[in-house]
Design a protein around this motif. Structure first.
Motif, short mmCIF file in Angstrom:
data_model
loop_
_atom_site.label_atom_id
_atom_site.label_comp_id
_atom_site.label_asym_id
_atom_site.label_seq_id
_atom_site.Cartn_x
_atom_site.Cartn_y
_atom_site.Cartn_z
N ILE A 1 9.25 1.01 -17.97
CA ILE A 1 8.99 2.34 -18.55
C ILE A 1 10.28 2.94 -19.11
O ILE A 1 10.30 3.51 -20.20
CB ILE A 1 8.39 3.28 -17.48
CG1 ILE A 1 7.07 2.73 -16.94
CG2 ILE A 1 8.18 4.68 -18.03
CD1 ILE A 1 6.00 2.56 -17.96
N ALA A 2 11.37 2.79 -18.35
CA ALA A 2 12.66 3.34 -18.80
C ALA A 2 13.07 2.71 -20.12
O ALA A 2 13.61 3.40 -21.01
CB ALA A 2 13.73 3.12 -17.73
N LEU B 1 11.02 1.53 -22.42
CA LEU B 1 10.16 2.13 -23.46
C LEU B 1 10.64 3.53 -23.84
O LEU B 1 10.54 3.93 -25.00
CB LEU B 1 8.71 2.23 -22.95
CG LEU B 1 7.90 0.94 -22.83
CD1 LEU B 1 6.58 1.22 -22.12
CD2 LEU B 1 7.64 0.35 -24.21
N ALA B 2 11.13 4.26 -22.84
CA ALA B 2 11.55 5.65 -23.06
C ALA B 2 13.00 5.76 -23.53
O ALA B 2 13.51 6.87 -23.69
CB ALA B 2 11.34 6.47 -21.79
N LEU C 1 15.75 5.14 -21.89
CA LEU C 1 16.53 5.79 -20.84
C LEU C 1 17.24 4.72 -20.03
O LEU C 1 16.58 3.85 -19.46
CB LEU C 1 15.62 6.59 -19.90
CG LEU C 1 15.20 8.00 -20.28
CD1 LEU C 1 14.13 8.49 -19.31
CD2 LEU C 1 16.38 8.95 -20.30
#
Lengths: 489, 100
Positions: B13-14, B16-17, B19
């Motif tokens: 997820i990080a 994708l974001a 971050l």
């Protein structure tokens, strides 16, 4: 009565009559900010020169006999997520610490056309994400009623500034309660207008289907006065509605005879603090005694509003905050200078955003990602429809729906920062208005046994702010809560 | 659908974001996001068959206007806040994109 205790209306009238100058008014409030802000941390920026310059213009207009606006000479503070050309907009984030916007938000243009004098930008949760104003990168705001308590959030600086007499009125933004909850916690009036009533052009976007700008004031009449200046369609915000803007001040008749007030009893029993419940019941009694009719209403899906809100708001936020990438404006990490573009993006965002903003970007990215979209994001949007239908049904039978603004009085600093879910649950009564697009107003209705402010909330039909203001004003006339001032500072 | 969130999920997820999380943040978010998602799962028990999704509540949106040129932000204003810009060329400057 001193100038500091004056309302926007009385200050405007005194200036218009020539009994006091706008410049002197401005100086009195700037001095007050200078005296109490070190304890409150309510302001990220105060621009005394700019404010005094504007006040001087108002005085010159008055001397020349030029027409004065409905807010002429009234000092106002603006939450630091709205753009005032030439003044830093930080959204209380490191990533925008040095951002100077090249344009005015529409609400800034409208306030200044009405004669208001912007004195500064108020501290808030980072990117308006929080319920306590503790996620600000520039330190928490403190509650003027008790400095060990939070002022609520995310517009905590605006609420604290109005409560502490730093300004008679201020602006906040409300995505899930960020005007109404801090208004309740600071003992002032806070109004979230209908979605589409006030332009968001120049407001830093958090969750675009929920965000709305509105006023803080010490009484309902001032909230009506400021809303009248803000409201109306704007070609620069395609989500604003072509609805007629009534004279909100004219709705303050003091009469609530025959007004039907819906009370969702089943929804407001669970988890509500005893002092809050008691104050809420007394507020309902006062309205009934004034001639309103109390009606039981059922909102069967309201109990799902928190999960629905946090799924939708974080999804929208993860998309909106993609723009902060170290390219066009804001902070850029020096660490990734030689490691290419992608490393620059991700380092910049890790170093520039605080923990709550990162948590929400992560959650929003997750619920929008392949495999989870239908189960979380789409599902939340469908339940949002069911919640709207609950309110549609209720408003066939009643004119407003009443509930506490927050289930508890203001909590202590640090009490909920370690447990994000507990912080989110504090928004249980406020998020519905945003999900359904409805207007909501929080009104002071008493104090806890510890002397902390308590507020209650009225929600109305879309574009029927006039009804909220009318009922709120009538309530104010039969109670004294809005005249109370914090003595701790 | 029970949510069992792993550090690998958080890393995915990080990414994708965009971050870059520290190891400490990855551990913290794995637990906190799992708590929040477990709470949010209650919406999955609600019967929403045949219920349309609400993306926004606008009754009537004015989304079109005449296609006429209007004044826009001058380039020098638009790049004035950039951490790295080439004002003479009117461009934002970024680190190397290809082969970096």
């Amino acid at each position: 009565m001193t100038l500091l205790d004056g309302t926007a209306r009385t200050i405007r009238d005194e200036i218009a009559a020539g009994r006091v100058s706008a410049t002197d008014v401005c100086r009195v409030f700037l001095d007050r900010i200078g005296a109490v802000n070190p304890a409150l941390n309510a302001f990220n920026l105060v621009d005394a020169d700019r404010a005094l310059g504007r006040a001087h213009d108002i005085d010159r207009r008055r001397r020349s006999g030029d027409p004065l606006g409905p807010l002429a000479g009234v000092p106002i503070a603006v939450k630091d997520n709205m753009n005032v050309r030439g003044l830093r907009t930080t959204a209380s984030s490191r990533i925008l610490e040095r951002f100077v916007p090249p344009y005015d938000a529409t609400i800034v243009t409208r306030l200044e056309e009405a004669g208001a004098v912007i004195v500064g930008k108020t501290n808030c949760d980072e990117f308006a994400m929080g319920s306590s104003s503790e996620s600000s990168a520039f330190g928490p705001v403190r509650n003027p009623w008790a400095l060990d308590r939070i002022p609520g959030g995310s517009s905590g600086g605006s609420a604290a500034a109005v409560a502490a007499r730093c300004v008679p009125v201020a602006l906040g933004s409300d995505t899930g309660g960020s005007i109404r909850q801090p208004a309740a916690f600071c003992g002032v009036v806070g109004l979230k207008p209908t979605y589409g009533r006030v332009s968001r052009y120049g407001l830093l976007a958090f969750a675009s289907s929920l965000d709305q700008i509105g006023p803080f004031a010490r009484n309902v009449a001032d909230a009506a006065l400021v809303l009248s200046a803000l409201a109306g369609a704007d070609p620069r915000d395609a989500t604003t509605a072509d609805e007629r803007v009534p004279d909100f001040t004219a709705s303050l008749t003091g009469d609530v005879k025959g007004v039907r007030i819906g009370v969702p009893r089943a929804f407001v029993t669970e988890g509500v603090d005893d002092d809050v419940r008691h104050a809420f019941d007394r507020a309902l009694d006062a309205l009934r005694d004034a001639g309103a009719t109390l009606v039981d209403v059922d909102l069967p899906h309201a109990k799902y509003a928190i999960p629905v809100y946090y799924l939708i708001a974080t999804a929208e936020a993860s998309s909106n905050l993609a723009r902060y990438d170290g390219v066009k404006y804001g902070y850029r990490s020096p660490a990734a200078k030689d490691e290419g573009l992608k490393a620059m993006y991700s380092r910049t965002r890790d170093e520039g955003f605080g923990p709550e903003v990162k948590r929400r970007i992560m959650l929003g990215t997750y619920v929008l990602s392949a495999g989870y979209y239908d189960a979380f994001y789409l599902k939340a949007q469908q339940v949002r429809t069911l919640l709207r239908r609950d309110y549609d049904q209720a408003f066939k039978r009643v004119d407003v729906v009443a509930m506490p603004t927050s289930p508890t009085p203001p909590f202590t600093l640090g009490e909920k920062t370690g447990d994000p879910l507990q912080m989110y649950l504090a928004d249980v009564f406020t998020v519905s208005a945003n999900l359904a697009g409805l207007p909501g107003i929080s009104l002071p209705c008493g104090f806890s046994q510890d002397g902390l402010p308590i507020g209650f909330q009225l929600m109305g039909r879309m574009f029927d702010e006039a009804m909220l203001l009318r009922v709120g004003d009538a309530y104010e006339r039969v109670t004294e809560w809005s005249t109370k001032a914090p003595s701790s500072i | 659908m029970p949510t069992a969130l792993t550090i690998a999920d958080v890393e995915r997820i990080a990414a994708l974001a965009q971050l870059e999380l520290t190891d400490e943040e990855k551990l913290l978010f794995t637990k906190q996001l799992a708590d929040i998602l477990a709470y949010a799962e209650q919406v999955q028990a609600i019967d929403t068959s045949g219920v349309p999704a609400t993306a926004h509540v606008n009754a009537a949106q004015r989304t079109e206007r005449e296609d006429e040129p209007r004044q826009s932000l001058p380039v020098e204003d638009a790049i004035a806040n950039a951490p790295d810009a080439a004002p003479e060329a009117g461009l934002f400057r970024v680190p190397r994109v290809i082969g970096g």
